[in-house]
Design a protein around this motif. Structure first.
Motif, short mmCIF file in Angstrom:
data_model
loop_
_atom_site.label_atom_id
_atom_site.label_comp_id
_atom_site.label_asym_id
_atom_site.label_seq_id
_atom_site.Cartn_x
_atom_site.Cartn_y
_atom_site.Cartn_z
N ILE A 74 0.84 -1.20 0.00
CA ILE A 74 0.00 0.00 0.00
C ILE A 74 0.87 1.25 0.00
O ILE A 74 0.60 2.21 -0.74
CB ILE A 74 -0.95 0.00 1.21
N SER A 75 1.92 1.24 0.81
CA SER A 75 2.80 2.41 0.90
C SER A 75 3.50 2.69 -0.42
O SER A 75 3.61 3.85 -0.84
CB SER A 75 3.85 2.20 1.99
N TYR A 79 2.98 6.03 -2.56
CA TYR A 79 4.16 6.83 -2.89
C TYR A 79 4.23 7.09 -4.39
O TYR A 79 4.55 8.20 -4.83
CB TYR A 79 5.43 6.11 -2.43
N GLY A 80 3.91 6.07 -5.18
CA GLY A 80 3.92 6.25 -6.63
C GLY A 80 2.83 7.21 -7.11
O GLY A 80 3.03 7.95 -8.07
#
Length: 83
Positions: A74-75, A79-80
């Motif tokens: 998920i992170s 971030y993308g």
């Protein structure tokens, strides 16, 4: 702001637990029948296996590791998106 961040944190933890079970199911299905796609069967297999793992004495550590894998996914996705 604090209440909003706490609610976001709790939601992120719940979603990462669900995603951890899905990842476990797809991993089991990949080993068992060499199926690479995520289907309803793999999600059910993952959810049941995740719950069984949590019943064994040190299974909470395995469940926590799966949750961290989901949280990492998920992170990376967030971030993308926000980068």
């Amino acid at each position: 702001a604090g209440i909003f961040l706490l609610a976001c944190y709790v939601a992120l933890i719940v979603i990462s637990m669900i995603l951890g079970a899905v990842i476990l199911g797809s991993f089991i299905m990949r080993i068992a029948i060499k199926d690479r796609e995520v289907s309803l069967v793999s999600v059910i297999v993952g959810a049941v296996t995740f719950q069984v793992i949590l019943l064994i004495p040190f299974g909470i550590l395995i469940g926590f590791a799966l949750m961290l894998i989901g949280l990492g996914g998920i992170s990376l996705r967030l971030y993308g998106i926000f980068r």
